[in-house]
Every structure is written in C-alpha cells, then in structure tokens.
Motif scaffolding. Sequence first.
Motif, short mmCIF file in Angstrom:
data_model
loop_
_atom_site.label_atom_id
_atom_site.label_comp_id
_atom_site.label_asym_id
_atom_site.label_seq_id
_atom_site.Cartn_x
_atom_site.Cartn_y
_atom_site.Cartn_z
N VAL A 165 0.82 -1.21 0.00
CA VAL A 165 0.00 0.00 0.00
C VAL A 165 0.86 1.26 0.00
CG1 VAL A 165 -0.24 -0.04 2.54
CG2 VAL A 165 -1.92 1.17 1.14
N GLN A 166 1.98 1.27 0.72
CA GLN A 166 2.83 2.46 0.73
C GLN A 166 3.51 2.66 -0.61
OE1 GLN A 166 2.94 4.64 3.48
NE2 GLN A 166 3.81 5.94 1.87
N GLU A 167 3.81 1.57 -1.29
CA GLU A 167 4.40 1.68 -2.62
C GLU A 167 3.44 2.36 -3.58
OE1 GLU A 167 7.20 -2.37 -2.34
OE2 GLU A 167 5.32 -2.38 -3.45
N ILE A 168 2.17 2.03 -3.46
CA ILE A 168 1.14 2.67 -4.30
C ILE A 168 1.03 4.15 -3.96
CG2 ILE A 168 -1.34 2.79 -4.76
CD1 ILE A 168 -0.11 0.50 -6.20
N ALA A 169 1.02 4.47 -2.67
CA ALA A 169 0.89 5.87 -2.24
C ALA A 169 2.07 6.71 -2.71
CB ALA A 169 0.78 5.93 -0.72
N ASP A 170 3.25 6.11 -2.84
CA ASP A 170 4.46 6.86 -3.18
C ASP A 170 4.70 7.00 -4.69
OD1 ASP A 170 5.04 7.28 -0.52
OD2 ASP A 170 6.39 5.55 -0.36
N ILE A 171 3.84 6.43 -5.51
CA ILE A 171 4.06 6.50 -6.96
C ILE A 171 3.91 7.94 -7.44
CG2 ILE A 171 3.18 5.82 -9.23
CD1 ILE A 171 2.23 3.21 -7.96
N ARG A 172 4.88 8.38 -8.24
CA ARG A 172 4.83 9.70 -8.88
C ARG A 172 4.69 9.51 -10.39
NH1 ARG A 172 7.08 13.70 -5.18
NH2 ARG A 172 7.95 12.68 -3.34
N VAL A 173 4.34 10.58 -11.07
CA VAL A 173 4.15 10.52 -12.52
C VAL A 173 5.41 10.01 -13.22
CG1 VAL A 173 3.73 11.91 -14.59
CG2 VAL A 173 2.41 12.34 -12.51
N SER A 174 6.58 10.43 -12.75
CA SER A 174 7.83 10.04 -13.39
C SER A 174 8.13 8.55 -13.26
CB SER A 174 8.99 10.83 -12.77
OG SER A 174 9.10 10.58 -11.38
N HIS A 175 7.40 7.85 -12.39
CA HIS A 175 7.65 6.43 -12.19
C HIS A 175 6.95 5.57 -13.23
CE1 HIS A 175 8.31 7.42 -7.63
NE2 HIS A 175 9.31 7.82 -8.41
N ILE A 176 6.11 6.16 -14.06
CA ILE A 176 5.36 5.40 -15.06
C ILE A 176 5.96 5.63 -16.44
CG2 ILE A 176 3.09 4.92 -16.04
CD1 ILE A 176 1.86 6.22 -13.59
N ARG A 177 6.14 4.52 -17.19
CA ARG A 177 6.61 4.63 -18.57
C ARG A 177 5.56 3.99 -19.47
NH1 ARG A 177 11.34 1.14 -21.26
NH2 ARG A 177 9.56 -0.26 -21.39
N PHE A 178 4.92 4.82 -20.30
CA PHE A 178 3.83 4.34 -21.13
C PHE A 178 4.29 3.79 -22.48
CE2 PHE A 178 1.04 7.01 -18.37
CZ PHE A 178 0.17 5.99 -17.98
N SER A 179 5.55 3.99 -22.84
CA SER A 179 6.04 3.40 -24.08
C SER A 179 6.13 1.89 -23.91
CB SER A 179 7.40 3.99 -24.45
OG SER A 179 8.33 3.81 -23.39
N ALA A 180 5.77 1.18 -24.98
CA ALA A 180 5.66 -0.28 -24.89
C ALA A 180 7.01 -0.94 -24.55
CB ALA A 180 5.14 -0.83 -26.21
N PRO A 181 7.02 -1.89 -23.61
CA PRO A 181 5.89 -2.28 -22.77
C PRO A 181 5.72 -1.31 -21.60
CG PRO A 181 7.79 -3.60 -22.19
CD PRO A 181 8.22 -2.72 -23.34
N THR A 182 4.48 -1.03 -21.24
CA THR A 182 4.22 -0.10 -20.15
C THR A 182 4.69 -0.69 -18.82
OG1 THR A 182 2.31 0.81 -21.30
CG2 THR A 182 2.43 1.17 -18.93
N THR A 183 5.44 0.09 -18.06
CA THR A 183 5.97 -0.37 -16.78
C THR A 183 5.80 0.72 -15.72
OG1 THR A 183 8.20 0.42 -17.31
CG2 THR A 183 7.68 -1.89 -17.83
N ILE A 184 5.96 0.31 -14.49
CA ILE A 184 5.93 1.27 -13.38
C ILE A 184 7.04 0.92 -12.41
CG2 ILE A 184 4.29 -0.08 -12.00
CD1 ILE A 184 3.00 2.66 -11.26
N ARG A 185 7.71 1.93 -11.89
CA ARG A 185 8.82 1.73 -10.95
C ARG A 185 8.31 1.89 -9.52
NH1 ARG A 185 11.80 5.61 -12.32
NH2 ARG A 185 11.97 6.93 -10.45
N LEU A 186 8.48 0.86 -8.73
CA LEU A 186 8.03 0.85 -7.34
C LEU A 186 9.23 0.84 -6.40
CD1 LEU A 186 5.24 -1.89 -7.65
CD2 LEU A 186 4.92 0.59 -7.62
#
Length: 340
Positions: A165-186
Amino acid sequence: MKKNNTADFSYHLTKFFTEYLPVQRNLSPNTIASYRDTFRLLLIFYDTEKNIKPNLLNLDMVDRKNMEDFLLWLKEKRNCGSSTCNQRLGALKSFFSYLQFALPDKALECQKALAIKPMKQSEPELKYLTIEGIKVLLEQPDISTKYGRRDLALLSLMYDTGARVQEIADIRVSHIRFSAPTTIRLTGKGSKTRVVPILSRTEDILKQYIKEFRIAEQGNETYLFQNRGGQQLSRYGIGYILTKYTDMAREIHPDLIPEKLSPHCIRHSKAMHLLQANVNLVYIRDLLGHTSVTTTEIYARADTALKREALEKANPLKDSPSMPQWKDDEGLMDWLRNLI
C-alpha cells in the motif's frame, strides 16, 4: 552506561534516529517512523508503570528486565498481539545493536537485551480473493463519477502490480513509462526499487485517469494518486477506499469477500493467482519485491493446502468401510503362529 547521567539516553536515542537508522542502516522513512512509535510507547511505559519521566530516564534504566516488562505491558495492558510485540522488540534490538558499538564497554548488557526471545505466534491466515472476488471488487466503483474512475484506477493498479500500500501511495508521474511495454517503478522496503509491467487494460484506465485529473500537467514529481485536496493519498486513505468497496462487494457476494480485507490481501491475491496460473516462484518473487524466494513460498504452501483440501473432498474412498484390524482376524493370527 554512566551513572546518574540523565542525558546519555536522550543523546544516544537522538544519534540512533538521526545517524544510525537513516545513514548506516539506510532504512526507509516508514520503518524509522515505526521505530519512533516503539520508543514513544517505551517512554509512556516508563512514565506510567515505572514513574520515571522521560527527562529523568538514563541508559542504566534501559536494561533487559525493563524491556521484558515493557513487552509484557504491551501484551497485557495495551492488548497487542504477538506479531506487534515482536515488531516492537525488533526496534529495541536495533537500538541495542547500535549501543554495543557506541559504548563497547557495555556490550555485555546489550547482549543480554539482544538475547530476548520473540513471542511465539501462529502462522497468520493468508487471506486473499479469488479471481471472481477481484472481478466483483473492481465492479464496485461508480465509473459515472470522477472519483469513482480514480478509485477504479487505484484498485486496478494495486491488483495488477501486487504492490504494497505504501508503494502505491508513493508512486509519482515520473515512475510510469507508457512506451511499450508499459511499466511502473516501485520503491519498497529498504528503498529497493523494482520495475513491474502493467497490463493493457490497466494502462488504458490509468491514461484516462491521468488525463481527466490533469496529473501530468502538475509535473513529473506529482503523486499519481491524490485526495480531494490535491495532496498525496495516504496509506490510510487507500485503506479507507478499499474498505468502502469491499463492504459494497460483500453485500452482493458475501461468499466471495472475506471480512476485514486489508490492502495487503490484494497483494496476496495477485501472488496466488499467478501461482495458480503456474507462474514460476522466482518471477513472483521479483514482482512482489521479496528479497528471497523463501518468503514467496508461503503462497505455494497455502496453495498446496487448498489443493489437498479439494482432493479430500473429491476422494471417492472417504466414505468406504475401514480396513479390518489384523488383530481381529483369527485366520491371519493362526497363520502367523504357524510360521514359527
């Protein structure tokens, strides 16, 4: 530990929190906050149970006997469970580990405190939702409303990534990469980061949410999930949202939604579903951010128990008559006697 020196405890406690934990141990702010809660309770214990005010407390008073009394106070007076008491004990042991290096001439007293054994605790029940239960949960947000769509994005990402849950709360816009394949940094425990893939359905939901709430326009370091005041959505806020929808889902399908479903249960659900889909434990370990596959094996053990239970129910021999006892078979007994 110096006699009649009321400053030594406060001095070393300050060093412990400002230097040892964040610098030498490199612990996360959340872990440090948990340790801080332990020592806040310890000061209350000394004040109410030992009649020693915080400003009069010194290191001579912080010994094994008082630590054991503190743990007993947590259990009996504050009704803390064994796991909570053991968590507090871990924070205390970390402090004594620091002290034995800061004050090597007092290593023996520190070793006595470090030898305190944790309380025995039964293995907690592994609560998780079935795939059908997850579907019911994700159907609850009212997607005709703006915040209903935000909540769907939140719950979808929680399940898709299996994040804490804290990992979700701490996600910022810069942590998401929408270029294929889409990933998120936790970023998880110990400030360790991992990159997790996002499925296309969740990607679409996230894109729509970010566009509607204009999250990206606020800057790359903006928190992905925000409350109605535009501030970071806290772990408690996420827990509140999950409870709201699990209560709604339980009214519709009480057989699919267990009581007291925590955010961690969504993480358990993802892991169990991957395991049931024959995904390798090593991959599940990496997805969840476990340091060892041994931790991930709890899901394999739970799944094995469930499979055994299912096999028992399907066993056609369960109601068959029992085998006769050889002691009651006179013919067999006579045959055995004649062998001699």
